[in-house]
Design a protein around this motif. Structure first.
Motif, PDB file in Angstrom:
ATOM      1  N   ALA A 189      -1.437  39.223  16.474  1.00  0.00           N
ATOM      2  CA  ALA A 189      -0.397  40.042  15.847  1.00  0.00           C
ATOM      3  C   ALA A 189      -0.125  39.573  14.416  1.00  0.00           C
ATOM      4  O   ALA A 189       0.146  40.389  13.522  1.00  0.00           O
ATOM      5  CB  ALA A 189       0.886  39.984  16.671  1.00  0.00           C
ATOM      6  N   ASP A 190      -0.204  38.260  14.183  1.00  0.00           N
ATOM      7  CA  ASP A 190      -0.011  37.719  12.835  1.00  0.00           C
ATOM      8  C   ASP A 190      -1.176  38.105  11.923  1.00  0.00           C
ATOM      9  O   ASP A 190      -0.979  38.455  10.754  1.00  0.00           O
ATOM     10  CB  ASP A 190       0.121  36.194  12.879  1.00  0.00           C
ATOM     11  N   LEU A 191      -2.383  38.048  12.464  1.00  0.00           N
ATOM     12  CA  LEU A 191      -3.559  38.444  11.686  1.00  0.00           C
ATOM     13  C   LEU A 191      -3.503  39.937  11.366  1.00  0.00           C
ATOM     14  O   LEU A 191      -3.846  40.360  10.252  1.00  0.00           O
ATOM     15  CB  LEU A 191      -4.840  38.100  12.450  1.00  0.00           C
ATOM     16  N   ALA A 192      -3.048  40.742  12.317  1.00  0.00           N
ATOM     17  CA  ALA A 192      -2.910  42.188  12.085  1.00  0.00           C
ATOM     18  C   ALA A 192      -1.944  42.459  10.930  1.00  0.00           C
ATOM     19  O   ALA A 192      -2.210  43.292  10.055  1.00  0.00           O
ATOM     20  CB  ALA A 192      -2.433  42.886  13.358  1.00  0.00           C
ATOM     21  N   GLN A 193      -0.823  41.734  10.902  1.00  0.00           N
ATOM     22  CA  GLN A 193       0.142  41.891   9.809  1.00  0.00           C
ATOM     23  C   GLN A 193      -0.475  41.491   8.476  1.00  0.00           C
ATOM     24  O   GLN A 193      -0.260  42.144   7.443  1.00  0.00           O
ATOM     25  CB  GLN A 193       1.404  41.048  10.071  1.00  0.00           C
ATOM     26  N   ALA A 194      -1.263  40.408   8.486  1.00  0.00           N
ATOM     27  CA  ALA A 194      -1.928  39.954   7.258  1.00  0.00           C
ATOM     28  C   ALA A 194      -2.895  41.016   6.744  1.00  0.00           C
ATOM     29  O   ALA A 194      -2.971  41.283   5.538  1.00  0.00           O
ATOM     30  CB  ALA A 194      -2.659  38.636   7.517  1.00  0.00           C
ATOM     31  N   ILE A 195      -3.636  41.643   7.657  1.00  0.00           N
ATOM     32  CA  ILE A 195      -4.575  42.703   7.274  1.00  0.00           C
ATOM     33  C   ILE A 195      -3.840  43.873   6.638  1.00  0.00           C
ATOM     34  O   ILE A 195      -4.257  44.418   5.609  1.00  0.00           O
ATOM     35  CB  ILE A 195      -5.398  43.156   8.499  1.00  0.00           C
ATOM     36  N   MET A 196      -2.704  44.258   7.231  1.00  0.00           N
ATOM     37  CA  MET A 196      -1.937  45.371   6.667  1.00  0.00           C
ATOM     38  C   MET A 196      -1.331  44.993   5.312  1.00  0.00           C
ATOM     39  O   MET A 196      -1.204  45.845   4.426  1.00  0.00           O
ATOM     40  CB  MET A 196      -0.841  45.811   7.643  1.00  0.00           C
ATOM     41  N   THR A 197      -0.999  43.725   5.129  1.00  0.00           N
ATOM     42  CA  THR A 197      -0.517  43.266   3.821  1.00  0.00           C
ATOM     43  C   THR A 197      -1.611  43.417   2.772  1.00  0.00           C
ATOM     44  O   THR A 197      -1.358  43.869   1.653  1.00  0.00           O
ATOM     45  CB  THR A 197      -0.054  41.795   3.901  1.00  0.00           C
ATOM     46  N   VAL A 198      -2.837  43.053   3.142  1.00  0.00           N
ATOM     47  CA  VAL A 198      -3.969  43.205   2.222  1.00  0.00           C
ATOM     48  C   VAL A 198      -4.170  44.681   1.878  1.00  0.00           C
ATOM     49  O   VAL A 198      -4.366  45.048   0.706  1.00  0.00           O
ATOM     50  CB  VAL A 198      -5.261  42.606   2.824  1.00  0.00           C
ATOM     51  N   LEU A 199      -4.101  45.547   2.877  1.00  0.00           N
ATOM     52  CA  LEU A 199      -4.307  46.985   2.661  1.00  0.00           C
ATOM     53  C   LEU A 199      -3.240  47.604   1.760  1.00  0.00           C
ATOM     54  O   LEU A 199      -3.523  48.544   1.014  1.00  0.00           O
ATOM     55  CB  LEU A 199      -4.320  47.730   4.001  1.00  0.00           C
ATOM     56  N   THR A 200      -2.013  47.091   1.841  1.00  0.00           N
ATOM     57  CA  THR A 200      -0.900  47.701   1.106  1.00  0.00           C
ATOM     58  C   THR A 200      -0.545  46.937  -0.165  1.00  0.00           C
ATOM     59  O   THR A 200       0.358  47.343  -0.895  1.00  0.00           O
ATOM     60  CB  THR A 200       0.355  47.771   1.997  1.00  0.00           C
ATOM     61  N   PHE A 201      -1.258  45.865  -0.449  1.00  0.00           N
ATOM     62  CA  PHE A 201      -0.934  45.040  -1.619  1.00  0.00           C
ATOM     63  C   PHE A 201      -1.200  45.819  -2.907  1.00  0.00           C
ATOM     64  O   PHE A 201      -2.079  46.687  -2.958  1.00  0.00           O
ATOM     65  CB  PHE A 201      -1.764  43.749  -1.587  1.00  0.00           C
ATOM     66  N   SER A 263      -1.542  32.547  -1.584  1.00  0.00           N
ATOM     67  CA  SER A 263      -1.291  32.671  -3.020  1.00  0.00           C
ATOM     68  C   SER A 263      -1.594  34.077  -3.529  1.00  0.00           C
ATOM     69  O   SER A 263      -0.758  34.710  -4.179  1.00  0.00           O
ATOM     70  CB  SER A 263      -2.146  31.643  -3.769  1.00  0.00           C
ATOM     71  N   ILE A 264      -2.791  34.574  -3.221  1.00  0.00           N
ATOM     72  CA  ILE A 264      -3.233  35.850  -3.797  1.00  0.00           C
ATOM     73  C   ILE A 264      -2.517  37.044  -3.172  1.00  0.00           C
ATOM     74  O   ILE A 264      -2.111  37.979  -3.872  1.00  0.00           O
ATOM     75  CB  ILE A 264      -4.765  35.990  -3.675  1.00  0.00           C
ATOM     76  N   TYR A 265      -2.329  37.015  -1.856  1.00  0.00           N
ATOM     77  CA  TYR A 265      -1.702  38.154  -1.181  1.00  0.00           C
ATOM     78  C   TYR A 265      -0.244  37.886  -0.771  1.00  0.00           C
ATOM     79  O   TYR A 265       0.361  38.691  -0.074  1.00  0.00           O
ATOM     80  CB  TYR A 265      -2.538  38.574   0.023  1.00  0.00           C
ATOM     81  N   GLN A 266       0.280  36.737  -1.226  1.00  0.00           N
ATOM     82  CA  GLN A 266       1.695  36.390  -1.002  1.00  0.00           C
ATOM     83  C   GLN A 266       2.099  36.526   0.462  1.00  0.00           C
ATOM     84  O   GLN A 266       3.119  37.141   0.802  1.00  0.00           O
ATOM     85  CB  GLN A 266       2.584  37.260  -1.915  1.00  0.00           C
ATOM     86  N   ILE A 267       1.265  35.971   1.324  1.00  0.00           N
ATOM     87  CA  ILE A 267       1.487  36.059   2.769  1.00  0.00           C
ATOM     88  C   ILE A 267       2.194  34.800   3.267  1.00  0.00           C
ATOM     89  O   ILE A 267       1.797  33.680   2.938  1.00  0.00           O
ATOM     90  CB  ILE A 267       0.143  36.247   3.509  1.00  0.00           C
ATOM     91  N   GLU A 268       3.247  35.002   4.040  1.00  0.00           N
ATOM     92  CA  GLU A 268       3.919  33.881   4.700  1.00  0.00           C
ATOM     93  C   GLU A 268       3.402  33.802   6.128  1.00  0.00           C
ATOM     94  O   GLU A 268       3.372  34.797   6.844  1.00  0.00           O
ATOM     95  CB  GLU A 268       5.440  34.078   4.682  1.00  0.00           C
ATOM     96  N   ILE A 269       3.024  32.593   6.524  1.00  0.00           N
ATOM     97  CA  ILE A 269       2.384  32.412   7.834  1.00  0.00           C
ATOM     98  C   ILE A 269       3.266  31.553   8.736  1.00  0.00           C
ATOM     99  O   ILE A 269       3.678  30.461   8.346  1.00  0.00           O
ATOM    100  CB  ILE A 269       0.992  31.742   7.669  1.00  0.00           C
ATOM    101  N   PRO A 270       3.555  32.005   9.953  1.00  0.00           N
ATOM    102  CA  PRO A 270       4.380  31.205  10.867  1.00  0.00           C
ATOM    103  C   PRO A 270       3.598  30.052  11.502  1.00  0.00           C
ATOM    104  O   PRO A 270       2.367  30.060  11.521  1.00  0.00           O
ATOM    105  CB  PRO A 270       4.809  32.220  11.939  1.00  0.00           C
ATOM    106  N   HIS A 271       4.331  29.076  12.008  1.00  0.00           N
ATOM    107  CA  HIS A 271       3.708  27.975  12.764  1.00  0.00           C
ATOM    108  C   HIS A 271       3.178  28.509  14.086  1.00  0.00           C
ATOM    109  O   HIS A 271       3.751  29.432  14.681  1.00  0.00           O
ATOM    110  CB  HIS A 271       4.741  26.876  13.022  1.00  0.00           C
ATOM    111  N   TRP A 272       2.096  27.934  14.555  1.00  0.00           N
ATOM    112  CA  TRP A 272       1.434  28.478  15.755  1.00  0.00           C
ATOM    113  C   TRP A 272       2.347  28.463  16.976  1.00  0.00           C
ATOM    114  O   TRP A 272       2.274  29.367  17.817  1.00  0.00           O
ATOM    115  CB  TRP A 272       0.114  27.750  16.034  1.00  0.00           C
ATOM    116  N   GLU A 273       3.246  27.473  17.093  1.00  0.00           N
ATOM    117  CA  GLU A 273       4.114  27.426  18.278  1.00  0.00           C
ATOM    118  C   GLU A 273       5.151  28.556  18.260  1.00  0.00           C
ATOM    119  O   GLU A 273       5.490  29.091  19.318  1.00  0.00           O
ATOM    120  CB  GLU A 273       4.805  26.062  18.391  1.00  0.00           C
TER     121      GLU A 273
END
Length: 286
Positions: A189-201, A263-273
């Motif tokens: 689900a986190d990777l899916a959000q990252a992909i959509m961020t790339v698409l909409t950046f 840095s490039i796509y300004q993505i914030e990533i949560p901790h795995w837990e």
């Protein structure tokens, strides 16, 4: 960019993209799996892209059976290299964007610091070699593409380590889990959000990027956290890789450095837990 083709839509990542698609109503989505569209058939792929006026392809399709790949080399390369080349060549012809998902298995796992995108690749398995060949084929055909390497993917959909540990933890009094392989779990689900961020950046920045959740752990630590969060009582014993023989060697260390995509796509990533807790809550309620 309006019409988005998502291949491999019935897998873990494709399923998560379907969940969040409604959050991005500016797109019309074409969710396909091999039954609807065989991307290893270039004519079919090209016809589908032309007929549906596709603007971007997100390729989630992959042959991921790591051990089976050692014997089923032809099929593995057909999906992980040839089909990806088809996407790249068709994308170049129609001038459309591509996001392709790759893997930590392109590295040999002998590092002791997180892998950056420019570190030397050296896959040791058929699966890893086929995924690297796919990356190279895509970048050769369509250098304007985005490749996202990820690791230890899991989801509330499909088969994965989290669901297996929950099932076995309830069935057995004790489990043996490897403690000397280190990496980072990634909630699809986190990777899916990252992909959509790339698409909409605002800017399209092609190239290779790494994405996993934050933090590191062993499979043993991962299993312990799964049981703790799912409130499962089971004795988990740490064992060494040599005590759990498999057909294909796994990377001992496959932590990915995510500085570039953050840095490039300004993505914030949560901790795995944190992400694991979200997934287990979903599974508990399903």
């Amino acid at each position: 960019m309006r019409n988005i083709l998502i291949t491999g839509s019935k897998g873990q990542l494709g399923s998560e993209l379907q969940v969040i698609a409604g959050e991005y109503p500016q797109f019309q989505y074409f969710f396909t799996d091999v039954d609807e569209l065989d991307i290893s058939d270039k004519d079919d792929l090209e016809k589908y892209i032309a007929n549906n006026d596709i603007d971007a392809v997100v390729n989630c399709a992959a042959y991921t059976a790591v051990d089976a790949a050692e014997k089923d080399v032809e099929t593995c390369y057909k999906v992980n290299r040839d089909a990806v080349r088809n996407i790249g060549e068709t994308a170049a012809k129609y001038k459309i964007k591509v996001i392709h998902v790759s893997t930590d298995y392109v590295f040999d796992g002998t590092n002791h610091i997180p892998y950056t995108e420019d570190m030397p690749v050296s896959p040791t398995s058929v699966y890893g070699k086929s995924k690297l060949a796919g990356e190279e084929a895509l970048m050769s055909a369509c250098p304007d593409s985005v490749i996202i390497r990820t690791s230890w993917l899991y989801s509330s959909y499909g088969n994965n380590f989290v669901k297996t540990m929950m099932r076995l933890g309830r069935e057995r009094d004790s489990l043996n889990v490897i403690f000397d392989q280190i990496g980072t779990p990634t909630y699809a689900a986190d990777l899916a959000q990252a992909i959509m961020t790339v698409l909409t950046f605002k800017d399209w920045n092609p190239g290779i990027f790494h994405f996993s959740d934050e933090g590191v752990c062993s499979w043993y630590d991962f299993a312990k956290s799964i049981h703790r969060l799912a409130k499962i009582e089971c004795n988990v014993n740490p064992i060494e890789t040599k005590d759990y023989p498999v057909a294909t060697p796994r990377p001992f260390y496959s932590v990915l450095n995510k500085a570039k995509i953050k840095s490039i796509y300004q993505i914030e990533i949560p901790h795995w837990e944190e992400s694991l807790q979200r997934c287990i809550k979903l599974l508990a309620n399903s």
